[in-house]
Design a protein around this motif. Structure first.
Motif, PDB file in Angstrom:
ATOM      1  N   ARG A 180       0.829  -1.198   0.000  1.00 33.63           N
ATOM      2  CA  ARG A 180       0.000   0.000   0.000  1.00 33.63           C
ATOM      3  C   ARG A 180       0.871   1.258   0.000  1.00 33.63           C
ATOM      4  NH1 ARG A 180      -1.833   3.139   4.232  1.00 33.63           N
ATOM      5  NH2 ARG A 180      -3.899   4.020   3.904  1.00 33.63           N
ATOM      6  N   PRO A 183       3.301   2.397  -3.653  1.00 36.08           N
ATOM      7  CA  PRO A 183       2.761   3.260  -4.709  1.00 36.08           C
ATOM      8  C   PRO A 183       2.366   4.639  -4.195  1.00 36.08           C
ATOM      9  CG  PRO A 183       1.161   1.562  -4.133  1.00 36.08           C
ATOM     10  CD  PRO A 183       2.443   1.224  -3.427  1.00 36.08           C
TER      11      PRO A 183
ATOM     12  N   LEU B 464      -3.317  -2.753 -11.198  1.00 32.52           N
ATOM     13  CA  LEU B 464      -2.940  -3.552 -10.028  1.00 32.52           C
ATOM     14  C   LEU B 464      -2.381  -2.659  -8.914  1.00 32.52           C
ATOM     15  CD1 LEU B 464      -2.543  -6.441  -8.868  1.00 32.52           C
ATOM     16  CD2 LEU B 464      -0.251  -6.382  -9.795  1.00 32.52           C
ATOM     17  N   TRP B 465      -1.494  -1.736  -9.279  1.00 31.23           N
ATOM     18  CA  TRP B 465      -0.885  -0.899  -8.239  1.00 31.23           C
ATOM     19  C   TRP B 465      -1.856   0.143  -7.725  1.00 31.23           C
ATOM     20  CZ3 TRP B 465       3.132  -2.157  -5.416  1.00 31.23           C
ATOM     21  CH2 TRP B 465       3.903  -3.229  -5.879  1.00 31.23           C
ATOM     22  N   PHE B 468      -3.436  -1.763  -4.981  1.00 29.50           N
ATOM     23  CA  PHE B 468      -2.563  -1.782  -3.798  1.00 29.50           C
ATOM     24  C   PHE B 468      -2.580  -0.421  -3.099  1.00 29.50           C
ATOM     25  CE2 PHE B 468       0.182  -5.228  -5.983  1.00 29.50           C
ATOM     26  CZ  PHE B 468      -0.664  -6.205  -5.512  1.00 29.50           C
ATOM     27  N   TYR B 469      -2.595   0.621  -3.894  1.00 25.97           N
ATOM     28  CA  TYR B 469      -2.596   1.985  -3.346  1.00 25.97           C
ATOM     29  C   TYR B 469      -3.792   2.190  -2.411  1.00 25.97           C
ATOM     30  CZ  TYR B 469      -2.650   7.132  -3.434  1.00 25.97           C
ATOM     31  OH  TYR B 469      -2.646   8.458  -3.084  1.00 25.97           O
ATOM     32  N   HIS B 470      -4.908   1.590  -2.786  1.00 25.54           N
ATOM     33  CA  HIS B 470      -6.134   1.809  -2.017  1.00 25.54           C
ATOM     34  C   HIS B 470      -6.410   0.730  -0.966  1.00 25.54           C
ATOM     35  CE1 HIS B 470      -6.969   4.527  -5.432  1.00 25.54           C
ATOM     36  NE2 HIS B 470      -7.507   5.238  -4.476  1.00 25.54           N
ATOM     37  N   LEU B 471      -5.456  -0.153  -0.759  1.00 28.04           N
ATOM     38  CA  LEU B 471      -5.661  -1.185   0.282  1.00 28.04           C
ATOM     39  C   LEU B 471      -5.908  -0.506   1.619  1.00 28.04           C
ATOM     40  CD1 LEU B 471      -2.882  -3.816  -0.523  1.00 28.04           C
ATOM     41  CD2 LEU B 471      -5.330  -4.159  -0.681  1.00 28.04           C
ATOM     42  N   PRO B 472      -6.708  -1.118   2.470  1.00 24.09           N
ATOM     43  CA  PRO B 472      -6.952  -0.480   3.771  1.00 24.09           C
ATOM     44  C   PRO B 472      -5.702  -0.494   4.640  1.00 24.09           C
ATOM     45  CG  PRO B 472      -7.979  -2.642   3.696  1.00 24.09           C
ATOM     46  CD  PRO B 472      -7.446  -2.367   2.324  1.00 24.09           C
ATOM     47  N   GLN B 473      -5.691   0.388   5.625  1.00 25.87           N
ATOM     48  CA  GLN B 473      -4.563   0.432   6.548  1.00 25.87           C
ATOM     49  C   GLN B 473      -4.477  -0.892   7.304  1.00 25.87           C
ATOM     50  OE1 GLN B 473      -5.107   3.922   8.940  1.00 25.87           O
ATOM     51  NE2 GLN B 473      -4.254   5.227   7.363  1.00 25.87           N
ATOM     52  N   PRO B 474      -3.272  -1.226   7.798  1.00 26.59           N
ATOM     53  CA  PRO B 474      -3.102  -2.553   8.401  1.00 26.59           C
ATOM     54  C   PRO B 474      -4.027  -2.843   9.568  1.00 26.59           C
ATOM     55  CG  PRO B 474      -1.146  -1.169   8.707  1.00 26.59           C
ATOM     56  CD  PRO B 474      -2.025  -0.461   7.759  1.00 26.59           C
TER      57      PRO B 474
END
Lengths: 347, 486
Positions: A180, A183, B464-465, B468-474
């Motif tokens: 995350r 990028p 794809l990236w 990934f950029y918008h994946l939630p915080q851990p």
């Protein structure tokens, strides 16, 4: 090894009927090529992230290590969390004690093991190492969740990690976060270079250039009552606490001795209101440390309980006035421990 | 297990590797494996509700056989009724019990009878509405003699529980999906490649658009009584994009995943926001559910496929079908109102159209009039989303009143909200543009088919990236798909 892996893959594919084998091989080849491309993109983005992050708060680690290598003796090395980074005025310490301060502190989240391990390589004869751990750390919370953030800014610091296996496990458990962040770093760098993004107030504060040559954070900090909890309660100490931390500190003291250096413990500065609330626990902790620690404790917890107004945004971060006052107290404690003489006047 | 979770990222390659390495094993083994994998996928959420799938599957497996084997109509009807009672009984209990109790208590209090009636703490089993409809369609089709029942339990259980579409569809018909469990699946490079593209596009819609836009929608729909008309319109527009990307994203991932296993599922969305009227919208939105309601509710309400109903009966059938469809979505009055509103929007086209318009399925050749129709349909659908998104009926009515009241547009204290929410506009327009320019294809990424590989892969890499950029915080769990709650 490669042959064996290839053999395994081929055998798997050979489980398929003949007609499917070609299709599967073609698909897997394309998939592997695409995955390799993504690994390359990920590597490139990680490098970009490191370039970007070398200017952030963790990037100060690079300057701190440089100073640790270059500062002349007699040196006072300060080890602690953000309460020391944002709670010491090294000029005051220097003036009163005559030592050349090197404030190695960044954040308690790096964990005591890493923080102590960072300075071991560069210890010299005559060094005074002042260890100021947070109460949470002394009470047994030795979490090191911030190491990955620091390594992004200063990859060279990996040599101070004592357990690479643990670090690998941590890296993989945070891999989603890395996917995350990589990028995001590239995007922020891109739009920043185009002038389309203004840094947030937090980014302006928490950056490498906010430190002075000694390693103290020098940005202006004011007391914010809405951020600092006046009566913060520390976690209770269980019977086995803080064995692990005491062992760490004792081992560190042995290493210091073997290099001709001395390590001492000082308490973290906290608001007097918080001290009053927790004083029974803190006194219990102090007794335990006095009994089990082989390192000198140069002050008492009560001496480091400062007026609430000296704290900026947490119960550990001091305003600049607070940092100056705390440094005066610490310097006096060092002088008392030294027998009342400053180093520059000869001890 | 969520498609947008780490566990699924591990589960899928493992399941695929094991599945394809069983190619030389008997077909039955593959189907047993698929059933086991599907049960594991479901159990990841809550293993206790696996029993419901087993009950539903067993009921329809045996009812199908008994209906086919029955000589008299009475026996056939009896077994059909048994299947309906068990399946709809489970659905009603788990999904609607508390709704009926609450509504009954409310009715009593309206009549001045104060009774303390207790509801039960019932967890809604994920996907129950979907697999219940899928398995019911099988029994009804057997009853209608449209298909032969299967005597292969491995194939049938795999058909009901097939994990890509188990929890949120597409609601497959036995006539399409079940025969695929009897054929040997072979590795098809092109199908697998299509599947990967569709999964990628679905992930992008879900993670990069739906979950991202959700933050603005939630902001607007938190206390909508304080928001002005423009904010609420923006909120409804953004919710329209959110739910489309959420649900069609899920469908894309489901269809793509099925393709990796060699299965072809039905298309569930076909550029719905470019529909020229509401009937067309429903031919493009959640197609598998719409066709289910058409075949198993609307046509029977009209008197059967061979019967030409009168206008009044057709109107009543439309009202009944849409209201029921709204109720299927959720056990709450605002969902019922949403369905009813769509019925009202649907009727003018049906009643006043003199002859059936022969339109091309793909819009884009009708000029300005066509665009006006598209815009009008879009606005109607956007207005109806207010009822879908609002938490209660009273909140929905109040919000709808505010968006239709010109006086509500003069409030200026929400200026920040407008600018914040409109920041999402480029992303929304990107989704709509991708749909429009690739409207003749099932997935926008299929339009890259003729591009040279480096350019094609560059686009895939960007997509794809962006995911990934918008994946939630851990420390934040991945957001569930909206339709999981139905």
């Amino acid at each position: 090894m490669e042959q064996r892996t290839r053999g395994l893959l081929t055998r798997r594919i050979e489980l398929l009927p003949d007609g499917d084998q070609r299709q599967m091989k073609r698909f897997l080849r394309a998939l592997m090529a695409f995955l390799i491309l993504q690994v390359l993109v990920f590597s490139a983005l990680t490098v970009i992230q490191t370039l970007r992050d070398s200017g952030n708060y963790w990037g100060a680690s690079i300057d701190k290590h440089r100073r640790l290598e270059e500062a002349p003796s007699p040196r006072m090395i300060l080890i602690g969390g953000s309460g020391v980074a944002l709670g010491i005025d090294s000029e005051v310490l220097k003036q009163i004690t005559g030592y050349n301060p090197i404030n190695m502190s960044l954040a308690a989240g790096l964990g005591p093991e890493f923080m102590l391990g960072e300075v071991v390589e560069d210890l010299r004869e005559g060094d005074l190492v002042v260890v100021v751990l947070s109460y949470e750390a002394l009470l047994g919370n030795t979490a090191n969740r911030c190491i990955l953030g620091l390594l992004h800014s200063n990859p060279g610091a990996i040599r101070y990690v004592s357990d690479p296996l643990k670090l690998s496990a941590m890296y993989f458990s945070h891999f989603g976060n890395q996917l995350r962040n990589a990028p995001r770093a590239a995007w922020e760098l891109l739009i920043g270079s185009l002038g389309l993004r203004t840094p947030t107030p937090g980014e302006l504060r928490w950056r490498r250039s906010s430190f002075n040559i000694y390693g103290d954070v020098i940005y202006e900090r004011v007391h914010s009552p809405d951020l600092v909890e006046q009566y913060y309660r520390f976690p209770e100490m269980s019977d086995e606490y803080p064995g692990n931390v005491i062992d760490l500190l004792n081992d560190f003291q042995s290493i210091c001795r073997s290099r001709g250096a001395t390590a001492v413990l000082s308490y973290a500065a906290i608001p007097d209101s918080t001290y009053s609330l927790n004083h029974i626990l803190i006194e219990r902790l102090h007794m335990k440390l006095e009994n089990e620690l082989r390192m000198d404790i140069i002050d008492l917890p009560a001496r480091m309980a400062l007026p609430y107004e000296f704290f900026s945004d947490t119960h550990y971060h001091l305003t600049r006035e607070g940092a100056a006052e705390r440094s005066r107290i610490l310097a006096k404690s060092i002088l008392v421990w030294h027998g009342g003489r400053s180093v520059s006047r000869g001890s | 297990m969520l498609f947008n979770s780490f566990s699924f990222a591990v589960f899928l390659p493992l399941a695929l590797a094991l599945y394809w390495s069983m190619q030389k094993a008997p077909l039955k083994m593959q189907n047993v494996f698929l059933t086991a994998a599907s049960y594991l996928f479901y159990a990841w959420w809550d293993w206790r509700f696996l029993g419901l799938i087993v009950i539903s599957s067993s009921t329809d497996y045996f009812c199908g056989i008994f209906i086919h084997g029955s000589v008299t109509d009475r026996r056939r009807k009896g077994f059909l009724l048994l299947s309906l009672v068990i399946n709809l009984g489970l659905l009603s209990f788990f999904k609607y019990f508390n709704f009926f109790v609450d509504s009954f208590a409310h009715l009593l209090s309206e009549l001045g009878i104060n009774q303390s009636i207790h509801t039960l703490r019932i967890i809604l089993p994920i996907g129950i509405s979907f697999y219940t409809f899928q398995t019911l369609s099988y029994t009804i089709d057997v009853f209608r003699r449209k298909i032969e029942p299967t005597r292969d339990p491995a194939a049938f259980f795999a058909f009901v529980s097939f994990f890509p579409q188990l929890v949120a569809g597409p609601i497959e018909r036995a006539s399409n999906l079940l025969p695929q469990f009897f054929r040997r699946r072979s590795v098809d490079y092109n199908l697998a490649r299509e599947g990967c593209r569709q999964i990628l596009w679905g992930m992008w819609k879900k993670v990069a658009v739906a979950d991202f836009v959700a933050s603005a929608v939630n902001l607007i729909y938190t206390n909508p009584g304080n928001k002005d008309g423009l904010s609420l319109w923006i909120g409804s527009f953004l919710f329209g994009i959110q739910i489309y990307c959420d649900f069609s994203g899920y469908s894309d991932i489901a269809i793509g995943t099925a393709k990796l296993f060699g299965f072809k599922l039905m298309r569930n969305f076909a550029v719905p926001y470019f529909s020229r009227d509401i009937p067309e919208f429903w031919r493009r939105w959640h197609i598998s559910l719409t066709t289910w309601f058409r075949d198993y509710v609307f046509i029977p309400l009209c008197g059967g496929a061979d019967h030409k109903p009168g206008r009044i009966r057709r109107i009543l059938a439309v009202l009944g079908t849409f209201t029921l469809s709204g109720f299927w979505h959720g056990a709450a009055w605002h969902f019922v109102a949403w369905g009813f509103l769509h019925a009202l929007f649907y009727l003018p086209g049906m009643v006043f159209r003199r002859r059936k318009l022969e339109r091309a399925f793909h819009p884009g050749s009708g000029g300005i009039r066509e665009w006006i129709s598209i815009m009008a349909t879009f606005i109607a659908v956007t207005f109806a989303w207010i009822f879908f998104r609002s938490p209660t009926m009273s909140s929905a009515v109040s919000t709808a009143g505010r968006v239709l009241n010109p006086a509500m547009f003069i409030m200026t204290e929400n200026a920040w909200l407008h600018s914040h929410a409109l920041g999402f506009l480029p992303l929304c327009l990107m989704v709509l543009a991708a749909d429009w320019f690739t409207r003749k294809r099932e997935c926008p990424l299929f339009a890259l088919e003729n591009w040279k590989r480096p350019f094609r892969w560059a686009v895939y890499t960007l997509v794809l990236w962006s995911v990934f950029y918008h994946l939630p915080q851990p420390d934040v769990n991945p957001q569930e798909f909206i339709y999981f709650q139905f």
